[in-house]
Enzyme design. Structure first.
Site, short mmCIF file in Angstrom:
data_model
loop_
_atom_site.label_atom_id
_atom_site.label_comp_id
_atom_site.label_asym_id
_atom_site.label_seq_id
_atom_site.Cartn_x
_atom_site.Cartn_y
_atom_site.Cartn_z
N ARG A 58 0.97 -1.19 -0.31
CA ARG A 58 0.31 -0.03 0.07
C ARG A 58 0.74 1.48 0.03
O ARG A 58 1.76 1.50 0.60
CB ARG A 58 -1.19 0.27 1.22
CG ARG A 58 -2.22 1.55 1.10
CD ARG A 58 -2.98 0.69 2.52
NE ARG A 58 -2.31 1.12 3.77
CZ ARG A 58 -2.75 1.75 4.61
NH1 ARG A 58 -3.94 1.67 4.92
NH2 ARG A 58 -1.99 2.02 5.56
N THR B 170 -1.22 7.72 -0.68
CA THR B 170 -2.69 7.56 -1.12
C THR B 170 -3.31 6.85 -0.61
O THR B 170 -4.65 6.29 -1.20
CB THR B 170 -2.64 7.34 -2.93
OG1 THR B 170 -1.63 6.31 -3.53
CG2 THR B 170 -1.30 8.70 -3.39
N ASP C 181 0.65 -2.32 13.31
CA ASP C 181 0.67 -2.44 12.27
C ASP C 181 1.34 -4.29 12.86
O ASP C 181 1.94 -4.46 13.09
CB ASP C 181 2.55 -1.84 11.90
CG ASP C 181 3.06 -2.26 10.03
OD1 ASP C 181 3.05 -3.62 9.73
OD2 ASP C 181 3.31 -1.71 9.95
N ASP D 113 5.06 -6.23 10.78
CA ASP D 113 6.25 -5.20 11.89
C ASP D 113 6.22 -5.93 13.45
O ASP D 113 7.00 -6.23 13.97
CB ASP D 113 6.02 -3.36 12.23
CG ASP D 113 6.74 -3.02 10.94
OD1 ASP D 113 7.02 -3.94 10.19
OD2 ASP D 113 6.21 -1.83 10.87
#
Length: 272
Positions: free
Chosen positions: A157, A161, A256, A259
């Site tokens: 991603r 945007t 995340d 991560d």
């Protein structure tokens, strides 16, 4: 990470019948405030499943403790991985339970019985991971179905945007003849999953042979996938109440996932 980004004005209500409460919680400092998110109730979840008949949401009693642990910003990598793997295993078993069975008679030590076993051999099942986070599913997947094949699609991603970008794919040559279990831990806008399903369809995979597994989802992502691919099946552990408009993160979310699972962020960084 979220303290400077989360704004109540960015909260989108997901179900018309839901009243999403975002109460401010005051932290250690007077100016340290984070919203308190309340999950969808059973009525709203049932309404969502009635709207999307191919959606399965795991029974709350099986998942609420595990999700509470992995959502916690204080959870270290050992407990995060352990509990994420437990939840992934539940999703995989649920996916397998929905695969067509064949009935035949077998013998136990004490007599005969009607056996209901998968119609397909392990080799006819393919787990497709949306890289990188989807790879977290593969350890448990191969424990359950040791002969299954593995496909991978790299979609990332754009953080500015929020649009997905395709980079790489490696899929079995016979994937059009397989039952495909597509895996990605988070379903937010649905952009990456939609692109991955489109790639599978271009390789000849039928929609009805695709099951998408995700730990946490939201109604925006679910609605996007079902509107574009109405014959797929989706299995999720929980539907989060909010998609933060400015950053397209689920809330309360997990952070995340990649991560935290793969150890590429320190615990104290997750709190920023």
């Amino acid at each position: 990470m979220f303290r400077n980004l989360i704004k109540l004005g960015g909260c989108l209500g997901l179900l018309s019948s839901s009243t999403i409460m975002c109460n401010q919680i005051r932290g250690k400092n007077d100016d340290d405030q984070l919203p308190h998110y309340h999950f969808l109730n059973d009525h709203d979840l049932q309404k969502l499943q009635k709207k999307h008949t191919n959606l399965s949401i795991i029974e709350r009693s099986y998942t609420e403790h595990i999700l509470s642990v992995i959502r916690d910003v204080q959870t270290d990598i050992v407990d995060f991985r352990k509990n994420a793997d437990r939840l992934i295993r539940i999703l995989i078993e649920q996916a397998i339970s929905q695969i067509e069975k064949k009935k035949h008679i077998k013998q136990s030590p004490l007599g005969y019985y009607d056996a209901h076993e998968l119609k397909f051999q392990d080799e006819e099942i393919c787990f497709v991971s949306i890289l990188r986070s989807g790879n977290a599913f593969l350890i448990e997947a191969l424990k359950v179905m040791t002969g299954a094949s593995i496909g991978q699609i790299l979609i990332q991603r754009n953080e500015e945007t929020s649009q997905p970008s395709y980079f790489f794919q490696k899929l079995p040559q016979n994937i059009k003849d397989q039952q495909v279990i597509l895996v990605d831990p988070m379903l937010a806008t649905g952009g990456s999953a939609s692109m991955a399903i489109n790639i599978l369809k271009h390789h000849g995979v039928k929609e009805e042979n695709i099951t998408f597994l995700t730990l946490v989802s939201c109604e925006q992502g679910l609605s996007k996938l079902f509107s574009e691919y109405p014959k797929i099946k989706i299995i999720t552990a929980q539907v989060d109440p909010i998609l933060l408009k400015d950053i397209n993160y689920l809330a309360p979310g997990i952070g995340d996932f990649g991560d935290r699972y793969f150890g590429t962020v320190k615990r104290n960084q997750a709190q920023q």
